[in-house]
Write an enzyme that holds these catalytic residues in place. Structure first.
Site, PDB file in Angstrom:
ATOM      1  N   TYR A  53     -19.459  23.312  22.137  1.00 20.27           N
ATOM      2  CA  TYR A  53     -18.544  22.013  21.901  1.00 20.27           C
ATOM      3  C   TYR A  53     -17.996  22.132  20.455  1.00 20.27           C
ATOM      4  O   TYR A  53     -16.863  21.677  20.316  1.00 20.27           O
ATOM      5  CB  TYR A  53     -19.275  20.741  22.205  1.00 20.27           C
ATOM      6  CG  TYR A  53     -18.679  19.471  22.113  1.00 20.27           C
ATOM      7  CD1 TYR A  53     -17.848  19.305  23.242  1.00 20.27           C
ATOM      8  CD2 TYR A  53     -18.844  18.747  21.052  1.00 20.27           C
ATOM      9  CE1 TYR A  53     -17.019  17.903  22.881  1.00 20.27           C
ATOM     10  CE2 TYR A  53     -18.114  17.457  20.876  1.00 20.27           C
ATOM     11  CZ  TYR A  53     -17.350  17.220  21.958  1.00 20.27           C
ATOM     12  OH  TYR A  53     -16.545  15.836  21.789  1.00 20.27           O
ATOM     13  N   VAL A 105      -4.736  19.997  32.613  1.00 18.34           N
ATOM     14  CA  VAL A 105      -3.976  20.545  31.465  1.00 18.34           C
ATOM     15  C   VAL A 105      -4.486  22.001  30.816  1.00 18.34           C
ATOM     16  O   VAL A 105      -4.189  22.316  29.759  1.00 18.34           O
ATOM     17  CB  VAL A 105      -3.994  19.343  30.251  1.00 18.34           C
ATOM     18  CG1 VAL A 105      -3.109  18.303  30.714  1.00 18.34           C
ATOM     19  CG2 VAL A 105      -5.258  18.918  30.149  1.00 18.34           C
ATOM     20  N   ILE A 165     -19.339   7.606  19.938  1.00 21.16           N
ATOM     21  CA  ILE A 165     -18.661   6.634  20.661  1.00 21.16           C
ATOM     22  C   ILE A 165     -19.197   6.340  21.826  1.00 21.16           C
ATOM     23  O   ILE A 165     -19.636   6.963  22.507  1.00 21.16           O
ATOM     24  CB  ILE A 165     -17.126   7.128  20.810  1.00 21.16           C
ATOM     25  CG1 ILE A 165     -16.701   7.533  19.341  1.00 21.16           C
ATOM     26  CG2 ILE A 165     -16.394   5.865  21.461  1.00 21.16           C
ATOM     27  CD1 ILE A 165     -16.555   6.554  18.404  1.00 21.16           C
ATOM     28  N   LYS A 204     -14.290  22.299  19.149  1.00 29.08           N
ATOM     29  CA  LYS A 204     -13.690  21.316  18.389  1.00 29.08           C
ATOM     30  C   LYS A 204     -13.196  21.602  17.071  1.00 29.08           C
ATOM     31  O   LYS A 204     -12.346  20.856  16.479  1.00 29.08           O
ATOM     32  CB  LYS A 204     -14.554  19.740  18.495  1.00 29.08           C
ATOM     33  CG  LYS A 204     -14.718  19.342  19.754  1.00 29.08           C
ATOM     34  CD  LYS A 204     -13.398  18.854  20.284  1.00 29.08           C
ATOM     35  CE  LYS A 204     -13.385  17.979  21.721  1.00 29.08           C
ATOM     36  NZ  LYS A 204     -12.265  17.351  22.005  1.00 29.08           N
ATOM     37  N   GLY A 214      -6.017  13.011  30.014  1.00 28.04           N
ATOM     38  CA  GLY A 214      -7.239  12.709  30.062  1.00 28.04           C
ATOM     39  C   GLY A 214      -7.219  11.141  29.819  1.00 28.04           C
ATOM     40  O   GLY A 214      -8.397  10.854  29.328  1.00 28.04           O
ATOM     41  N   ALA A 215      -6.361  10.351  30.291  1.00 24.02           N
ATOM     42  CA  ALA A 215      -6.207   8.841  29.973  1.00 24.02           C
ATOM     43  C   ALA A 215      -6.834   7.957  31.163  1.00 24.02           C
ATOM     44  O   ALA A 215      -6.419   6.946  31.017  1.00 24.02           O
ATOM     45  CB  ALA A 215      -4.910   8.723  29.753  1.00 24.02           C
ATOM     46  N   SER A 266     -13.827  16.210  16.995  1.00 23.36           N
ATOM     47  CA  SER A 266     -15.001  15.617  16.971  1.00 23.36           C
ATOM     48  C   SER A 266     -15.742  15.594  15.560  1.00 23.36           C
ATOM     49  O   SER A 266     -15.522  16.373  14.935  1.00 23.36           O
ATOM     50  CB  SER A 266     -16.260  16.130  17.887  1.00 23.36           C
ATOM     51  OG  SER A 266     -17.429  15.790  17.766  1.00 23.36           O
TER      52      SER A 266
END
Length: 257
Positions: free
Chosen positions: A165, A74, A198, A169, A22-23, A152
Site C-alpha cells: 500500500y 478504473v 481518517i 501511494k 470511487g465516489a 496517503s
C-alpha cells in the site's frame, strides 16, 4: 487569464465539471459533495454499488448542480475511456479530475501473494494513470485543468505491515510531482492529497481501543473525517489555486510532519 473565472458568489467552481472516481462512499463521496457545494457539476464514478452512488448524486443535486453516476472499473482502460467519453458528452470538457478510487491491504510482505501485489498496484497506481491519460487531451485543448490524486501518509512515510500500500501511494506522489512539471505550461495543475488516519471503512479492521490509541497519538487529538480530506481537495480544485502544483497536501492532524 484562466479559462474559468470564479463567479462573484460563494460558489467558485460554478460552471466547472468534475469527475471523482470511487465516489459512492467514504472519502470519495465527501469529495463529490464538497465540489458540488462549491458549484461544480459532478460525475460520480462507482464500480459496484449503483444505489450508494445515486444517493451521493442526490445529495450533490441539493446544491443546485447536475450530478450523474457512471459505472466503471478504473483499473481497466476500456472502462476508463468510456467513463471519460460519456462524462464529456454529458457535461462538456472536464475541468477537474479527482483520482480517489483505491484499495487498502494490511499484512506482512512475506505473506503477500504476487496476485495481491498486482491487484493493489492496479487499483492504486494504474487507475490514476489511466484516468489521467484519458482526460489530459480535453484539459490540454482548453488550457486548463485540476488533477488531484489521493495518496496517503504512508506514501510519504511508509507504514509497517502496509508495504505494498505504501509503495503504491508513494508511486502516486512521484507521478504527481513529475506530471506537474509536464503539464504546467498547459495551465493544468497536478497535486496530491495524502490523508492521515481518517475514520472510514478502511479503518474497519481496527478495534475501538486501536482507534482510540490512534486518535491519542494524533497531535490534534482526534481522527480525521472524510470532510477534512474533501476540504483539502476542494481547495486544490479552485481556480485561485493556480500557483500550487506538484504539491502534496497532507491533512493528518500533525501525525506526520
Amino acid at each position: 487569464m484562466t479559462a474559468f473565472q470564479p463567479p462573484l458568489t460563494g460558489r467558485p467552481l460554478t460552471r466547472q465539471h468534475a469527475i471523482v472516481t470511487g465516489a459512492s462512499r467514504g472519502i470519495g463521496a465527501a469529495i463529490a459533495v464538497g465540489l458540488a457545494r462549491a458549484g461544480a457539476n459532478v460525475v460520480i464514478n462507482y464500480r459496484q454499488n449503483a444505489e450508494m452512488a445515486e444517493s451521493v448524486a442526490a445529495i450533490c443535486r441539493k446544491f443546485d448542480v447536475s450530478a450523474i453516476t457512471l459505472q466503471a472499473d478504473v483499473s481497466r482502460a476500456d472502462d476508463v475511456n468510456r467513463l471519460i467519453e460519456t462524462a464529456t458528452v454529458h457535461f462538456g470538457a472536464p475541468a477537474i479530475l479527482v483520482n480517489n478510487a483505491g484499495v487498502a491491504h494490511t499484512g506482512l510482505l512475506l505473506d503477500m501473494t504476487e496476485q495481491e501485489w498486482d491487484m493493489l498496484m492496479s487499483a492504486n497506481l494504474k487507475a490514476p494513470f489511466l484516468c489521467t491519460r484519458a482526460i489530459l487531451p480535453h484539459m490540454i485543448r482548453q488550457q486548463y485543468g485540476r488533477i488531484i490524486n489521493l495518496s496517503s501518509i504512508w506514501g510519504l512515510a511508509g507504514g509497517s505491515c502496509e508495504v505494498a500500500y505504501s509503495a503504491s501511494k508513494g508511486g502516486v506522489i512521484a507521478m504527481t510531482k513529475a506530471l506537474a512539471k509536464e503539464m504546467g505550461p498547459s495551465g493544468i495543475t497536478v497535486n496530491a492529497v495524502a490523508p492521515g488516519a481518517i475514520q472510514t471503512d478502511m479503518l474497519g479492521h481496527l478495534s475501538d481501543e486501536d482507534l482510540q490509541m490512534l486518535a491519542e497519538e494524533t497531535p490534534v487529538g482526534r481522527l480525521g473525517t472524510a470532510e477534512d480530506v474533501a476540504n483539502a481537495v476542494t481547495f486544490l480544485a479552485l481556480p485561485s489555486s493556480s500557483f500550487l502544483t506538484g504539491q502534496i497536501l497532507s491533512p493528518n492532524g500533525g501525525y506526520v510532519t
